[in-house]
Design a protein around this motif. Structure first.
Motif: not given
Length: 563
Positions: A31-35, A237-244, A267-274
């Protein structure tokens, strides 16, 4: 062989999938290499991209190997709330070919002593406010080193909106204990890590069970068992790299670890941490960052959507709510569907199965149901006494096998002998959950094996009664337990948290009468107690066993509560 649930299988996907042979760290590397410039972690007002996360993971892995003496297969304790350092430390341990021992942030020193003694961990990561619990183990020689991180080190210069709580914003201080090393001091060593050797078959995680039947047991998970679950979840679930993805479920627990950390990194997606559950902050973050996927236990989702001002926030991007651990109340599931157009995708898994095991098909969801066995999973219902398979519709113990099932318990052959058995020439894991399978091949959990109420010989499953009570307009939360009864052996008691607007107008006898009109007399609660709150675990599950144990005193007859 064609199974009943195969009729509803996700279109275009095979019944079994090819399992990755790489390590979990490889997913971060890819994921770091792709994005490289893409946000990997959002933590209040701080954004860490994939290149930075990988750079710090590699640096910390180098420190572990060259300065802390961590070798392949060594166990490393991780004690922290959700934060960027949790993710970096976790993947640094994997990068060093070592094994993560994630422990509950609420663990007491006595519990930590067991984790250290049982796992043999000699090095630990700990958040600043938790590190003092490990100080005694450095002094007595059980721990050689504690790498201490401070949450505020990963906050931006501004106050942020929403502003972090004081315990997150607390400034860094020097580690108190001998053997304590500050996080940035470890990174500053800047030692390059050795070549990464771990592969699918290598041990990488030793999470401990809750210990409800004795001392907590470590579950031996490999890169392969974790990858099987997380890749299955992505495909199903059909999840992609554009998931947040919203990351509030604790990452020391498999639900949060897999869905809020390992899945977005795959995925190379973004996680919003709490770091901790706060429904007001959660709704702000979900709206601001356009969160699209949220995995959480039902109790958390119930609390979230009970906010009085929930309608004022834009939640239109929230496309998938998923979770397990307890059934989603029917009334809440209906509200999510009717008001927000969201289907709660209920799934099923355990610490021993790396979380994802069963799931409802996305286009054919059954409420109050754990769905069907997913890729390559074979699940049966057996008689708990004879271990012989039962026909559809009969309640028995759920047993399973699949690529995500752990190898076994850590240094505990007796526990392995209790948990695994052979059926039709294959090795199955006993989940300890009671359930049934219907004519469509969908599975339903009726209760834990030992959570049955025997009232005058009638079997009462508390989860069934709780589900009915959630339909009462005054009930916010419910827990049903069995209490001693001189005549019936046991009787049904309900502990209820009422909605604020109903607290002055609802009486115990009203709830009892309402229940008797909606369920068999032997199932209906004969005792009702209103409480301000129900105790919950750090993952949001109601601690029914704690309430059950507290209720094991002779029940006192109360007016209006007899048959």
């Amino acid at each position: 062989m064609q199974q009943a649930h195969h009729r509803y299988w996700p279109k275009g996907l095979p019944k079994d999938i090819s399992q990755p042979q790489s390590s979990l760290y490889f997913n971060l590397e890819a994921s770091a290499a792709r994005f490289p410039a893409k946000p990997a972690i959002v933590f209040y007002d701080t954004v860490l991209d994939y290149a930075q996360v990988k750079r710090e993971v590699d640096g910390m892995a180098g420190y572990l190997q060259h300065a802390a003496g961590v070798r392949a297969g060594d166990r490393v304790l991780l004690l922290s709330q959700n934060c960027p350092q949790f993710i970096i430390a976790y993947y640094a341990i994997l990068r060093a070919d070592a094994v993560v021992v994630p422990v509950n942030a609420m663990s007491t020193p006595e519990e930590l002593a067991h984790y250290l003694d049982d796992s043999g961990a000699r090095v630990a990561f700990a958040a600043q406010e938790l590190a003092e619990r490990l100080a005694g183990f450095v002094q007595d020689g059980r721990l050689e080193r504690v790498i201490v991180h401070t949450y505020s080190d990963y906050l931006g210069a501004g106050s942020g909106d929403p502003a972090p709580p004081d315990w997150i914003a607390a400034p860094r201080r020097a580690p108190d204990a001998q053997g304590g090393v500050p996080w940035y001091g470890a990174l500053a060593v800047n030692a390059p890590p050795l070549p990464h050797r771990a592969a699918a078959q290598d041990l990488c995680l030793l999470p401990y069970t809750s210990g409800t039947t004795g001392r907590p047991k470590g579950c031996r998970h490999t890169h392969g068992t974790l990858s099987a679950a997380v890749m299955g979840s992505q495909l199903w679930r059909g999840l992609t790299s554009e998931a947040v993805i919203m990351g509030v479920a604790p990452m020391f627990h498999l639900l949060g670890m897999q869905n809020c950390m390992n899945l977005p990194i795959l995925l190379g997606a973004t996680v919003v941490l709490l770091p901790r559950w706060d429904r007001q902050v959660a709704v702000q973050l979900i709206a601001r960052h356009r969160v699209s996927v949220w995995a959480a236990p039902p109790a958390m989702i119930v609390d979230f959507f009970a906010q009085p001002d929930i309608e004022s926030y834009d939640l239109s991007n929230l496309a998938l709510l998923c979770g397990g651990g307890a059934p989603m109340p029917e009334a809440v599931a209906a509200m999510l569907s009717d008001r927000y157009g969201i289907i709660f995708n209920e799934a099923y898994g355990l610490t021993e199965t790396a979380s994802f095991l069963h799931c409802n098909p996305m286009d054919r969801n059954k409420r109050q149901c754990i769905g069907v066995p997913t890729f390559g999973v074979d699940t049966r219902v057996v008689d708990p006494s004879t271990l012989s398979e039962l026909p559809p519709g009969e309640v028995g113990e759920i047993v399973t096998r699949g690529a995500q099932v752990m190898q076994g318990y850590w240094n505990n052959p007796a526990a392995d002998a209790d948990a695994f058995f052979m059926l039709d020439g294959a090795r199955y894991f006993r989940t300890g959950d009671l359930g049934r399978v219907d004519e469509d091949g969908y599975f339903f959990v009726t209760d834990r094996l030992k959570r049955m109420i025997n009232a005058s010989g009638y079997k009462v499953w508390p989860a069934e009664v709780e589900n009915a009570l959630y339909e009462h307009p005054a009930v916010h939360e419910a827990c049903v337990i069995g209490v001693p009864d001189a005549c019936r052996g046991e009787t049904v008691k309900a502990l209820l948290v009422l909605r604020p607007e109903a607290r002055d107008s609802t009486r115990e006898e009203d709830v009892i009468a309402w229940s008797r009109a909606r369920m068999a007399a032997y199932k209906a609660p004969r005792i009702v107690e209103f409480v301000d709150a129900l105790p919950k675990s750090s993952t949001g599950k109601i601690l029914w066993r704690q309430l059950q144990e507290a209720g094991q005193i002779p029940a006192t007859a109360r007016a209006g509560h007899t048959a």
